[in-house]
Design an enzyme around this catalytic site. Structure first.
Site, PDB file in Angstrom:
ATOM      1  N   SER A 239       0.827  -1.218   0.000  1.00 54.92           N
ATOM      2  CA  SER A 239       0.000   0.000   0.000  1.00 54.92           C
ATOM      3  C   SER A 239       0.852   1.254   0.000  1.00 54.92           C
ATOM      4  CB  SER A 239      -0.916  -0.004   1.228  1.00 54.92           C
ATOM      5  OG  SER A 239      -1.902  -0.958   1.129  1.00 54.92           O
ATOM      6  N   ASP A 465      -8.697  -4.813  -6.184  1.00 55.89           N
ATOM      7  CA  ASP A 465      -8.215  -4.071  -5.015  1.00 55.89           C
ATOM      8  C   ASP A 465      -9.056  -2.810  -4.802  1.00 55.89           C
ATOM      9  OD1 ASP A 465      -6.681  -2.524  -3.147  1.00 55.89           O
ATOM     10  OD2 ASP A 465      -4.902  -3.647  -3.727  1.00 55.89           O
ATOM     11  N   HIS A 493      -7.236  -6.304  -0.943  1.00 60.01           N
ATOM     12  CA  HIS A 493      -6.138  -5.341  -0.986  1.00 60.01           C
ATOM     13  C   HIS A 493      -4.800  -6.048  -0.814  1.00 60.01           C
ATOM     14  CE1 HIS A 493      -3.962  -1.700  -0.704  1.00 60.01           C
ATOM     15  NE2 HIS A 493      -3.858  -1.648   0.606  1.00 60.01           N
TER      16      HIS A 493
END
Length: 523
Positions: A239, A465, A493
């Site tokens: 991320s 995602d 994710h």
């Protein structure tokens, strides 16, 4: 490899979730309560590492004291080792004030190839907690047999000069407060509350608040590399950790070893563009969840996918119009409710929890949805917040991204968000209000990353995602140039550690053997 629990999963926060207060963005990396470092002077419980002189010699003269510092590992956290690493508050003034970064290590079980540093996202998530709680489950045996896993809290996060603003009681109040920023009076109230919170952050955190930007964190990463005696940085970033990693690659191209950037962020995007992309992706993920739910026995939704999504919209609207009391007496309005709705969308393995919370809410009980929101906000059942992730998230983003707080611009953005995400878009709006009265101005203009290093980098995207849309991974791979793209066809994710053997094997071969996966590999 089993997936880590929801509370230990990498996540990027929704970039513009309409906040009840400046830092009250709701989708967080949940973490367990902090445990202090235990000191033990015995040689079997403590190890000292002096940085390799040749590594320290390559550092700028004014930073050599940091690059050559002695790192002391001490027993902590039930068979792990912890240490503190000193870095300057302001790299432009290295002789000035300093802070300490907290790190934790799981030592390799085999012949050590080097250290593998890990960042789980945020910004504001604790890498210390991630390695402590999920390191052994998230990384394969082959990786753990070759690397010391090292987690760290970046500057401003939890144990490393943390952003400090509010008491636990105040955080509860901020999260529960209901705003109507689409009205002039409501926006004025939101801005006034944000201004008060920003003042508290500046007062309680001190001058370091102006130096927790990602470029400073990337410079810290190079100090960590050096004091760990690694000539090259081996790193896995999830991320936001991909943004930190790509920033590092642009600043220190010759020091890049094996970098895995999973759930990629496109550094060219503005805060508003990031928010729009996330709102669209979360709407897509919600539809995927509804389609799955409708195929399960016991799903509280009915009809077509459009019908099921509309039923969720109607439920959200009913909570907005008439906030409900949870079993613990707290009031749940639309923002808190949607915060809970979003948390299990980060991993399809958590969809059953969302189904249970929706079923209960449709029967009038919002307590399960509030528990999901609390999990996302790192609030324990006792009411204690176990991290400062939400606070650090806002503070770091205010430095990394210029944001407009002009009412007309924010209302135009709201309209775009509603069109892109009819169910959730409104809750992503008015992010510009967060930084309107922040004590420090942004220090970065979004731009493409430039990488000139010879070591190839691996970028990973996931087609479903919700937080980092798959197209961002493709864009980052193009910008890096010397990189290969892995794509996981699935929901949730990030991919490594929670997807399939195709992704796992490709990443492991790269980390362990240096074998770069073929570009545009789809798993």
């Amino acid at each position: 490899m089993s997936a880590p629990p929801l509370s230990s999963r990498p996540r990027t926060l929704a970039a513009g979730m309409r906040a009840a207060g400046a830092m009250a963005l709701a989708v967080l990396l949940a973490s367990c309560s902090a445990l202090g470092t235990s000191k033990d002077d015995s040689s079997q419980n403590s190890s000292t590492g002096q940085a390799d002189p040749s590594i320290a010699a390559a550092a700028p003269e004014e930073l050599k004291a940091f690059y050559s510092q002695k790192i002391i590992w001490e027993s902590c956290e039930d068979k792990l080792q912890c240490a503190k690493v000193k870095v300057p508050v302001d790299y432009a003034k290295p002789a000035g004030d300093t802070i300490e970064l907290a790190a934790v290590k799981i030592s390799t079980s085999g012949d050590k190839k080097g250290s593998l540093l890990v960042n789980p996202g945020g910004p504001g998530a604790s890498g210390y907690d991630f390695v402590r709680d999920a390191g052994n489950s998230h990384f394969s045996e082959s990786v753990r047999a070759n690397y010391d896993l090292v987690g760290f809290d970046p500057r401003g996060v939890k144990r490393s000069a943390p952003v400090t603003c509010l008491t636990d009681k105040e955080r509860d109040e901020v999260r529960a407060k209901i705003y109507t920023p689409d009205t002039d009076a409501g926006l004025a109230t939101l801005l006034a509350d944000n201004k008060a919170i920003a003042a508290k952050c500046a007062e309680q955190t001190g001058p370091v608040l102006g130096h927790i930007d990602t470029v400073s964190a990337a410079k810290d990463l190079d100090v960590l590399r050096a004091v760990l005696n690694d000539s090259k940085l081996n790193y896995v970033g999830f991320s936001y950790g991909t943004f930190l990693g790509s920033t590092y690659a642009s600043l220190f191209p010759d020091n890049v070893g094996r970098l895995v950037l999973d759930g990629a962020i496109d550094p060219t995007l503005s805060a508003e563009e990031l928010t729009l992309g996330q709102a669209r992706a979360f709407e897509k993920a919600l539809r995927a969840y509804v389609e799955h739910c409708l195929g399960d026995e016991g799903c509280p939704l009915s009809g077509t996918v459009d019908d099921g999504v509309q039923q969720i919209r109607d439920l959200i609207n009913s909570v907005i119009e008439t906030p409900r009391s949870a079993k613990d007496g707290r009031q749940v309005g639309g923002n808190l409710f949607v915060s809970g709705l979003i948390v299990p969308m980060y991993g399809n393995e958590s969809w059953p929890a969302l189904t249970q919370a929706l079923e209960a809410a449709m029967k009038g009980d919002v307590s399960p949805m509030l528990r999901l929101a609390d999990l996302g906000a790192d609030r324990s059942p006792s009411g204690k917040y176990t991290s400062n992730t939400a606070l650090a998230f806002g503070a770091i983003n205010c430095l990394d991204y210029p944001m407009s707080s002009d009412p007309a611009a924010m209302r135009a953005e709201e309209q775009r968000l509603r069109e892109a995400s009819p169910t959730l878009g409104y809750f992503f709006a008015y992010g510009g209000a967060n930084c309107a009265d922040w004590a420090y101005k942004s220090v970065r203009t979004p731009s493409a990353v430039k990488y000139s290093g010879s070591a190839p980098i691996v970028v990973i995207g996931t087609t479903g995602d919700p937080a980092t849309p798959v197209e961002w991974a493709s864009e980052l791979r193009k910008q890096l140039g010397n990189a290969s793209l892995l794509t996981f066809k699935g929901e949730g994710h990030t991919a490594y550690g929670r997807s399939n053997s195709c992704i796992r094997d490709a990443v492991d071969k790269y980390l362990v053997d240096g074998k770069e996966p073929a570009d545009n590999t789809v798993c």
